[in-house]
Design a protein around this motif. Structure first.
Motif, short mmCIF file in Angstrom:
data_model
loop_
_atom_site.label_atom_id
_atom_site.label_comp_id
_atom_site.label_asym_id
_atom_site.label_seq_id
_atom_site.Cartn_x
_atom_site.Cartn_y
_atom_site.Cartn_z
N PRO A 111 0.85 -1.20 0.00
CA PRO A 111 0.00 0.00 0.00
C PRO A 111 0.88 1.25 0.00
O PRO A 111 2.06 1.19 0.37
N PHE A 112 0.31 2.37 -0.41
CA PHE A 112 1.12 3.58 -0.51
C PHE A 112 0.27 4.82 -0.25
O PHE A 112 -0.96 4.80 -0.35
N ILE A 113 0.99 5.88 0.10
CA ILE A 113 0.45 7.23 0.20
C ILE A 113 0.98 8.01 -0.99
O ILE A 113 2.17 7.95 -1.31
N LEU A 114 0.12 8.77 -1.65
CA LEU A 114 0.55 9.75 -2.65
C LEU A 114 0.54 11.12 -2.00
O LEU A 114 -0.42 11.47 -1.30
N ALA A 115 1.59 11.90 -2.20
CA ALA A 115 1.60 13.26 -1.68
C ALA A 115 2.35 14.17 -2.64
O ALA A 115 3.35 13.76 -3.24
N GLY A 116 1.87 15.38 -2.78
CA GLY A 116 2.53 16.38 -3.60
C GLY A 116 2.27 17.75 -3.03
O GLY A 116 1.26 17.98 -2.35
N TYR A 117 3.18 18.64 -3.32
CA TYR A 117 3.10 20.00 -2.77
C TYR A 117 3.18 21.00 -3.92
O TYR A 117 4.08 20.90 -4.76
N SER A 118 2.23 21.92 -4.01
CA SER A 118 2.21 22.98 -5.01
C SER A 118 2.17 22.36 -6.42
O SER A 118 1.20 21.67 -6.75
N GLN A 119 3.19 22.56 -7.27
CA GLN A 119 3.18 21.94 -8.59
C GLN A 119 3.04 20.42 -8.47
O GLN A 119 2.32 19.79 -9.25
N GLY A 120 3.71 19.84 -7.49
CA GLY A 120 3.60 18.40 -7.27
C GLY A 120 2.19 17.98 -6.92
O GLY A 120 1.72 16.91 -7.33
N ALA A 121 1.47 18.83 -6.17
CA ALA A 121 0.08 18.53 -5.81
C ALA A 121 -0.82 18.56 -7.03
O ALA A 121 -1.73 17.74 -7.18
N MET A 122 -0.57 19.53 -7.93
CA MET A 122 -1.36 19.59 -9.16
C MET A 122 -1.18 18.32 -9.99
O MET A 122 -2.12 17.82 -10.61
N ILE A 123 0.04 17.80 -9.99
CA ILE A 123 0.31 16.58 -10.76
C ILE A 123 -0.35 15.37 -10.13
O ILE A 123 -0.74 14.42 -10.83
N ILE A 124 -0.51 15.37 -8.80
CA ILE A 124 -1.23 14.29 -8.14
C ILE A 124 -2.61 14.09 -8.79
O ILE A 124 -3.07 12.96 -9.00
N LEU A 125 -3.26 15.19 -9.13
CA LEU A 125 -4.59 15.10 -9.72
C LEU A 125 -4.57 14.37 -11.05
O LEU A 125 -5.50 13.63 -11.38
N SER A 126 -3.50 14.55 -11.83
CA SER A 126 -3.40 13.82 -13.10
C SER A 126 -3.16 12.33 -12.86
O SER A 126 -3.63 11.48 -13.62
N LEU A 127 -2.42 11.99 -11.80
CA LEU A 127 -2.23 10.58 -11.46
C LEU A 127 -3.55 9.95 -11.04
O LEU A 127 -3.86 8.80 -11.41
N LEU A 128 -4.35 10.68 -10.27
CA LEU A 128 -5.65 10.16 -9.86
C LEU A 128 -6.56 9.97 -11.07
O LEU A 128 -7.32 9.00 -11.14
N LYS A 129 -6.49 10.88 -12.01
CA LYS A 129 -7.33 10.79 -13.20
C LYS A 129 -7.05 9.53 -13.99
O LYS A 129 -7.97 8.89 -14.54
N ASP A 130 -5.78 9.12 -14.05
CA ASP A 130 -5.38 7.97 -14.85
C ASP A 130 -5.34 6.66 -14.07
O ASP A 130 -5.06 5.60 -14.65
N MET A 131 -5.60 6.69 -12.79
CA MET A 131 -5.37 5.52 -11.93
C MET A 131 -6.38 4.40 -12.19
O MET A 131 -7.59 4.62 -12.22
N ASP A 132 -5.84 3.18 -12.34
CA ASP A 132 -6.73 2.03 -12.55
C ASP A 132 -7.24 1.49 -11.22
O ASP A 132 -6.79 1.89 -10.14
N ASP A 133 -8.18 0.54 -11.30
CA ASP A 133 -8.84 0.03 -10.10
C ASP A 133 -7.85 -0.65 -9.15
O ASP A 133 -7.91 -0.45 -7.93
N ALA A 134 -6.97 -1.47 -9.71
CA ALA A 134 -6.05 -2.23 -8.87
C ALA A 134 -5.11 -1.30 -8.10
O ALA A 134 -4.82 -1.52 -6.92
#
Length: 336
Positions: A153-176
């Motif tokens: 299991p993992f935590i995703l974290a990003g700050y400022s520009q990194g936080a904006m990129i987190i949203l793109s990772l969530l958008k593309d994330m598969d079920d598994a």
């Protein structure tokens, strides 16, 4: 015939020049010089701390890069992940966040071609350049899942520009992959209603130990101090009391990590979530305010979003991991 030959020669020369520039690690796109693409099979493109833990923190650094000159006299607007002088500030943040937040978690942070601070002076420019940065991190995250963490299991974290990129990772994330994510921490960025509606993986956190959720917050002295890029967020939670209403929370902290000796005193802050804006209103801060260059505003605490809540974030990340793995009071995954 001679004109045709000359035209063909110009085309061949242009093609040869483009191939040479690509081999040298610099290509041009929309008139921007791009540094060499990071190869995430290269361990030098990562900062990693393997603690032998059962879960990970995958962290994306904030904007640590300004425009800088290239040998040809032009300016580069992206971090060169193979240039030690450009990498240095990114490494500093990677190490600092690892020390402050990881606790028992393994820590993975990729270098990426983040766009410069100057890019944010124009919305369209920022969006175009962020595409390069986000694509790098998507490739890094895919490599991480395939080669560095196939099952934890993992935590995703990003700050400022990194936080904006987190949203793109969530958008593309598969079920598994989503089933393994304890939480995503979008620190110092905002989430719009459109993003919430269009990205099913954005599930707003409602408490301290729900899992599969997104934690988001931004801090200001008052709501008039918000940055133009961070006007309003429809997803927000208070990281001190982990409430989504206006219940105030008390936070005791030192004003600045730079204060030493007799000046190392504590502030007692009151942190209150302002629901209409999704901003945290912080009162009682006595430290010398740092104003971000170019885009900053006095009374906006964007540069302190990790430092102020470091203890709360570290404890909460572990709590959500424990909830995810059944080592705590597991409420189960949130879903929409």
């Amino acid at each position: 015939m001679r004109k045709s030959n000359a035209d063909e020669m110009r085309i061949l020369l242009l093609c040869a020049f483009a191939m040479l520039m690509a081999q040298c690690g610099v290509v041009r796109e929309t008139a921007d010089a791009l540094p060499r693409e990071p190869d995430y099979a290269d361990t030098a493109q990562w900062y990693v701390t393997d603690r032998g833990g059962a879960a990970d923190l995958f962290y994306i650094v904030s904007t640590e890069t300004g425009d800088y000159p290239l040998p040809d006299g032009s300016e580069c607007h992206y971090a060169d992940t193979y240039n030690d002088s450009v990498r240095g500030p990114l490494l500093g943040e990677m190490k600092g966040v690892d020390r402050l937040l990881s606790g028992r978690l393994n820590y993975y942070s990729p270098y990426y071609r983040q766009c410069s601070l100057q890019s944010y002076l124009n919305d369209s420019t920022a969006r175009a350049r962020m595409a390069v940065a986000a694509d790098d991190v998507r490739r890094a995250f895919a490599y991480y899942l395939s080669h560095l963490n196939p099952d934890r299991p993992f935590i995703l974290a990003g700050y400022s520009q990194g936080a904006m990129i987190i949203l793109s990772l969530l958008k593309d994330m598969d079920d598994a992959t989503y089933r393994r994510m304890a939480a995503a921490y979008v620190i110092g960025a905002t989430i719009s209603q459109g993003q919430l509606d269009s990205i099913p993986r954005i599930v707003p956190a409602r408490g301290a130990d729900d899992t599969g959720v997104t934690v988001c917050y931004n801090s200001v002295r008052d709501t008039t101090c918000t940055l133009p890029l961070l006007r309003r967020s429809v997803v927000a939670i208070n990281p001190v009391n982990w409430r989504t209403d206006a219940t105030p929370a008390t936070l005791v902290t030192v004003p600045s990590p730079l204060r030493m000796g007799k000046e190392q005193r504590q502030d007692t802050l009151t942190v209150t979530l302002n629901a209409p804006t999704g901003m945290l209103v912080v009162s009682g801060f006595t430290g010398t305010d740092y104003v971000l260059p170019l885009i900053g505003r006095e009374g906006n605490y964007h540069s302190r979003e990790v430092w102020l809540y470091r203890n709360e974030l570290r404890e909460n990340m572990q709590r959500r991991i424990d909830s995810k793995t059944g080592n705590g009071n597991n409420k189960g995954d949130s879903s929409r």
